[in-house]
Structures are given as C-alpha cells and as structure tokens.
Design an enzyme around this catalytic site. Structure first.
Site, PDB file in Angstrom:
ATOM      1  N   LYS A  41       0.817  -1.198   0.000  1.00  0.00           N
ATOM      2  CA  LYS A  41       0.000   0.000   0.000  1.00  0.00           C
ATOM      3  C   LYS A  41       0.863   1.265   0.000  1.00  0.00           C
ATOM      4  CE  LYS A  41      -3.319  -2.050   3.250  1.00  0.00           C
ATOM      5  NZ  LYS A  41      -3.803  -1.967   4.646  1.00  0.00           N
ATOM      6  N   GLY A  42       2.091   1.127   0.447  1.00  0.00           N
ATOM      7  CA  GLY A  42       2.917   2.305   0.747  1.00  0.00           C
ATOM      8  C   GLY A  42       3.106   3.272  -0.409  1.00  0.00           C
ATOM      9  N   GLU A  97       7.606   2.328  -6.190  1.00  0.00           N
ATOM     10  CA  GLU A  97       7.767   1.845  -4.816  1.00  0.00           C
ATOM     11  C   GLU A  97       7.995   3.040  -3.880  1.00  0.00           C
ATOM     12  OE1 GLU A  97       7.092  -0.017  -2.551  1.00  0.00           O
ATOM     13  OE2 GLU A  97       8.228  -1.854  -2.852  1.00  0.00           O
ATOM     14  N   ASP A  98       7.540   2.935  -2.653  1.00  0.00           N
ATOM     15  CA  ASP A  98       7.784   4.022  -1.703  1.00  0.00           C
ATOM     16  C   ASP A  98       9.183   3.942  -1.105  1.00  0.00           C
ATOM     17  OD1 ASP A  98       7.032   1.679  -0.440  1.00  0.00           O
ATOM     18  OD2 ASP A  98       5.996   2.659   1.204  1.00  0.00           O
ATOM     19  N   ASP A 101      14.368  -1.311   1.053  1.00  0.00           N
ATOM     20  CA  ASP A 101      15.144  -1.574   2.262  1.00  0.00           C
ATOM     21  C   ASP A 101      16.121  -2.711   1.940  1.00  0.00           C
ATOM     22  OD1 ASP A 101      15.891  -2.538   4.861  1.00  0.00           O
ATOM     23  OD2 ASP A 101      14.143  -1.642   5.743  1.00  0.00           O
ATOM     24  N   LYS A 129      16.980   2.975   1.242  1.00  0.00           N
ATOM     25  CA  LYS A 129      17.931   2.755   2.353  1.00  0.00           C
ATOM     26  C   LYS A 129      19.039   1.851   1.826  1.00  0.00           C
ATOM     27  CE  LYS A 129      14.834   2.869   6.363  1.00  0.00           C
ATOM     28  NZ  LYS A 129      14.319   2.037   7.468  1.00  0.00           N
ATOM     29  N   PHE A 150      13.551   4.619  10.894  1.00  0.00           N
ATOM     30  CA  PHE A 150      12.213   4.105  10.589  1.00  0.00           C
ATOM     31  C   PHE A 150      11.337   5.288  10.217  1.00  0.00           C
ATOM     32  CE2 PHE A 150       8.156   2.191  10.688  1.00  0.00           C
ATOM     33  CZ  PHE A 150       8.404   0.888  10.311  1.00  0.00           C
ATOM     34  N   VAL A 151      10.909   5.325   8.956  1.00  0.00           N
ATOM     35  CA  VAL A 151      10.170   6.491   8.471  1.00  0.00           C
ATOM     36  C   VAL A 151       8.707   6.155   8.188  1.00  0.00           C
ATOM     37  CG1 VAL A 151      12.079   7.868   7.567  1.00  0.00           C
ATOM     38  CG2 VAL A 151      11.126   6.056   6.151  1.00  0.00           C
ATOM     39  N   ASP A 157       3.906   3.394   6.627  1.00  0.00           N
ATOM     40  CA  ASP A 157       3.191   3.140   7.886  1.00  0.00           C
ATOM     41  C   ASP A 157       4.100   2.606   8.989  1.00  0.00           C
ATOM     42  OD1 ASP A 157       3.569   0.525   6.698  1.00  0.00           O
ATOM     43  OD2 ASP A 157       2.145  -0.205   8.183  1.00  0.00           O
ATOM     44  N   ARG A 163       0.020   6.638   7.528  1.00  0.00           N
ATOM     45  CA  ARG A 163       0.177   6.718   6.061  1.00  0.00           C
ATOM     46  C   ARG A 163      -0.318   8.056   5.520  1.00  0.00           C
ATOM     47  NH1 ARG A 163       1.413   1.533   4.062  1.00  0.00           N
ATOM     48  NH2 ARG A 163       0.440  -0.208   5.146  1.00  0.00           N
TER      49      ARG A 163
HETATM   50  C1  PRP Z   1       7.481  -2.006   2.480  1.00  0.00           C
HETATM   51  C2  PRP Z   1       7.775  -1.105   1.287  1.00  0.00           C
HETATM   52  C3  PRP Z   1       8.391  -2.048   0.314  1.00  0.00           C
HETATM   53  C4  PRP Z   1       9.106  -3.057   1.182  1.00  0.00           C
HETATM   54  C5  PRP Z   1      10.567  -2.736   1.175  1.00  0.00           C
HETATM   55  O1  PRP Z   1       6.273  -2.634   2.248  1.00  0.00           O
HETATM   56  O2  PRP Z   1       6.608  -0.522   0.784  1.00  0.00           O
HETATM   57  O3  PRP Z   1       7.432  -2.697  -0.507  1.00  0.00           O
HETATM   58  O4  PRP Z   1       8.569  -2.929   2.494  1.00  0.00           O
HETATM   59  O5  PRP Z   1      11.298  -3.625   1.978  1.00  0.00           O
HETATM   60  P1  PRP Z   1      12.397  -4.618   1.434  1.00  0.00           P
HETATM   61  O6  PRP Z   1      13.259  -3.860   0.451  1.00  0.00           O
HETATM   62  O7  PRP Z   1      13.156  -4.990   2.685  1.00  0.00           O
HETATM   63  O8  PRP Z   1      11.735  -5.800   0.815  1.00  0.00           O
HETATM   64  P2  PRP Z   1       5.408  -3.374   3.380  1.00  0.00           P
HETATM   65  O9  PRP Z   1       5.638  -4.855   3.283  1.00  0.00           O
HETATM   66  O10 PRP Z   1       5.687  -2.729   4.697  1.00  0.00           O
HETATM   67  O11 PRP Z   1       3.932  -3.113   2.918  1.00  0.00           O
HETATM   68  P3  PRP Z   1       3.115  -1.712   2.753  1.00  0.00           P
HETATM   69  O12 PRP Z   1       3.696  -1.011   1.541  1.00  0.00           O
HETATM   70  O13 PRP Z   1       1.702  -2.156   2.529  1.00  0.00           O
HETATM   71  O14 PRP Z   1       3.295  -0.905   4.014  1.00  0.00           O
END
Ligand code: PRP
Length: 174
Positions: A41-42, A97-98, A101, A129, A150-151, A157, A163
């Site tokens: 969702k991000g 993508e938001d 990581d 990151k 942690f943002v 979220d 969000r």
């Molecule tokens: C977050 C973010 C990326 C992912 C990045 O999504 O939106 O999709 O984590 O992390 P990574 O590089 O370690 O794989 P999340 O699973 O928290 O879902 P959301 O977007 O619905 O909050």
C-alpha cells in the site's frame, strides 16, 4: 504505545523531487506506452503525485505483496496478495515503490514480472535505504537515499498508522 514523530523530509521537498523524477520519466518514455505499477500500500501516495506530474499518458495498475506485516523489520518472506489486472507482455512497465530496504520485495516482483515478457521493466522508488540492502538491486529512478531511520508518512506506515501524513517523518519510540 505512543510514538514521537519528527519531520524528516517536508512535503514541499518531496513534491520538488517528484517534479524532477517526473521530468526524467516523461523524457525517457515519450512516444511509448507506459504502465505504472504501484506496489501497495505504501506507494499509493507517491503514485498519485508522480502520475499527475508526468507530461505523457500512462495507464496504472496495482500489485500487493507483503513481507513486513505489522513488524518493523522484514521477515524475508514475500507473499503475493493481489496480482496485476493488466497483461504486461510487450508493455513498458515501471514499478513504483515508496521505499527499498533489503531489496527482497522488489527482487521478488522483478522476477515475477520479468517472466511475463514486458518490453521493459524498471524501478522508481521515492526512498532508498541503500545501506540496508541484502540483495543486489539498483533502482532506475530514486528520490532520496536515506539512512536507516524508521520512516512514516506519505504512504509509509508503522503498524498501519501514519500513512496519511503529508511529510515523511522519523518515528522515535516514546
Ligand atoms: C514495504 C515497502 C516495500 C518493502 C521494502 O512494504 O513498501 O514494498 O517494504 O522492503 P524490502 O526492500 O526490505 O523488501 P510493506 O511490506 O511494509 O507493505 P506496505 O507497503 O503495505 O506498508
């Protein structure tokens, strides 16, 4: 538990950066059919602002995977929750993508979508990151490379909260 939030990237800076990225994307894809794929969702807030700053026509689709759930750290496992509606074979696809990581989520998605034969498949992320990367992956468009805070906010979220915030904020446990 209440968290204390500190503004990290104010919304006006986010919007200026998005205008820059949108200019680059518009230049690269002019004259081509482009599908923006929002990773739920991000990335939904980023997608909404990004596409309105483009000067080319696009179509959009959504895909949902989850690796984090309610945890603040990646579980390392990626689950496909909602697939695309569109057939991307022969199409130019840009994943929106938001935040990147570890890179595990995007690597999974790139493998999945590449197997469907798109004309091209690239990645645009608002935040990166870089120091947290566990798999080799370099996005094609990046808004901000950030340290390991942690943002939240602007779509991101903490346990599904925050969000809706317009600024990108750092969470400090209170
Ligand atoms: C977050 C973010 C990326 C992912 C990045 O999504 O939106 O999709 O984590 O992390 P990574 O590089 O370690 O794989 P999340 O699973 O928290 O879902 P959301 O977007 O619905 O909050």
């Amino acid at each position: 538990m209440e968290q204390q939030l500190e503004v990290f990237i104010p919304s006006r800076e986010v919007h200026l950066k998005i205008q820059e990225i949108a200019r680059d994307i518009s230049r690269e894809y002019r004259g081509k059919r482009l599908i923006l794929v929002c990773i739920l969702k991000g990335a939904v807030v980023f997608l909404a602002d990004l596409m309105r700053n483009l000067s080319i026509p696009v179509t959009i689709d959504f895909i949902s995977v989850s690796s984090y759930g309610y945890a603040a750290r990646s579980s390392g496992k990626v689950r496909l929750i909602k697939d695309l509606d569109l057939d991307i074979a022969g199409e130019h696809v840009l994943l929106v993508e938001d935040i990147i990581d570890t890179g595990i989520t995007l690597k999974f998605l790139l493998q999945l979508l590449e197997s469907r034969g798109p004309a091209s498949l690239k990645v645009c992320t608002l935040l990166d990151k870089v120091e947290r990367r566990e798999v080799s992956l370099t996005p094609d468009y990046t808004g901000f490379v950030i340290p390991d805070h942690f943002v939240v906010g602007y779509g991101l979220d903490y346990g599904e909260s925050y969000r809706y915030l317009p600024d990108i904020c750092i969470v400090n446990p209170g």
